[in-house]
Design an enzyme around this catalytic site. Structure first.
Site, short mmCIF file in Angstrom:
data_model
loop_
_atom_site.label_atom_id
_atom_site.label_comp_id
_atom_site.label_asym_id
_atom_site.label_seq_id
_atom_site.Cartn_x
_atom_site.Cartn_y
_atom_site.Cartn_z
CG LEU A 136 45.78 47.73 35.16
CD1 LEU A 136 46.26 46.63 36.10
CD2 LEU A 136 46.87 48.81 35.03
CG PHE A 164 49.18 46.21 31.26
CD1 PHE A 164 49.24 46.32 32.64
CD2 PHE A 164 49.07 44.94 30.70
CE1 PHE A 164 49.20 45.19 33.45
CE2 PHE A 164 49.03 43.81 31.50
CZ PHE A 164 49.09 43.93 32.88
CE LYS A 165 44.07 55.49 28.66
NZ LYS A 165 42.70 56.00 28.90
CB ILE A 166 51.39 52.75 31.07
CG1 ILE A 166 51.41 51.22 31.19
CG2 ILE A 166 52.25 53.39 32.16
CD1 ILE A 166 50.87 50.68 32.49
#
Length: 303
Positions: A136, A164-166
């Site tokens: 994501l 998760f790529k924040i």
């Protein structure tokens, strides 16, 4: 250690000077990125100019990339789209071609068409049924606010949502909050934005970073030292590359990797499709002024 870690840069898309797709050049880009020490590669991301590619070009690039990388490193294929049926179709296509992971943003189109929390959950859940691990991408470009409770719920309940790529505002704080709620369900907490907040994000629990392909080999030691428990060495390596990262992030964007790879003989052209302007001479000159002392592989790979 999480199953997914290290540096997984975005592959720039090579064009010829006339604007046509340069598949041979894109294959050389992939080889250069592997030689940079990339732990994985992402294609068709925003830094790959995915918003300037036709569907047939996406297909050709994906097919070439999967075949050319040939399992040397894991390959992420970006599949973002507002329409859920299209995203699911892209996920199925990527799986059939042999991609390892798909990456997607929340559904959005322009400034005002944004998926609700429920719609975002449903789109990711449907892609999860395809059976490929999902990353994501939580990025400001979408304009969609993805709250920590929503992300944690998705991590717990959507089995294939593994990474998760924040890269939203306050990445480190968001990573800390997300991992506090759902750490056991996240196999790859990553940051992005060329690594401009990398040290804070590693301290927050990130195990990987998705940078550009400009100075991958020079940023990789930051992650490697940190994951090996040597925070001071990571800090020293980070201080060395941060001026170049800052210039790329604030002045160049995805054009930095293309200009660097052109200068390094990886690709023949740094062409950007309209309406993206070419990088101004002064910006490019300052980029090279900052990266030449680092001696990155991309600046000498083809010579």
């Amino acid at each position: 250690m999480k199953p997914y870690s290290g540096i997984w840069p975005v592959a720039p898309t090579a064009f010829n000077d006339d604007g046509t797709l340069d598949l041979e050049g894109s294959a050389r880009v992939l080889d250069c990125m592997i030689d940079q020490g990339s732990d994985g590669i992402c294609i068709l991301a925003n830094y790959s100019e995915q918003f300037l590619l036709s569907d047939s070009e996406r297909y050709d690039l994906t097919k070439m990339s999967v075949e050319h990388v040939a399992g040397r490193v894991p390959l992420i294929v970006t599949i973002s789209h507002f329409a859920t049926d299209i995203v699911v179709g892209r996920a199925n296509e990527a799986k059939q071609m042999g991609a390892d992971i798909v990456m997607m943003m929340a559904p959005y189109h322009g400034a005002l068409l944004k998926g609700t929390a429920e719609q975002t959950y449903e789109q990711f859940a449907k892609v999860g049924e395809v059976g490929l691990p999902i990353m994501l991408q939580d990025a400001p470009l979408s304009g969609v606010e993805l709250s920590v409770p929503l992300l944690a719920k998705m991590a717990r309940e959507i089995e294939m949502l593994k990474l998760f790529k924040i890269e939203s505002v306050g990445t480190a704080a968001k990573l800390r909050a997300l991992l506090a709620e759902a750490d056991a369900h996240i196999d790859g907490p990553f940051d992005g934005e060329e690594g401009i907040t990398l040290m804070a994000d590693l301290d927050a629990g990130a195990t990987g970073t998705m940078t550009s392909a400009t100075i991958t080999d020079q940023i990789k030691p930051v992650v490697a030292h940190f994951l090996n428990g040597d925070r001071q060495a990571a800090l020293d390596a980070y201080a060395r590359v941060l001026p170049a990262i800052n210039h790329e992030n604030r002045q160049c964007g995805f054009r930095a990797a293309k200009e660097t790879m052109k200068a390094g003989g990886v690709i023949h052209s740094a062409f950007c499709r309209h309406p993206i302007p070419a990088l101004p001479d002064w910006t490019r000159d300052q980029l090279f002024e900052l990266i030449r002392p680092l001696d990155p592989i991309a600046l000498r790979w083809g010579h």
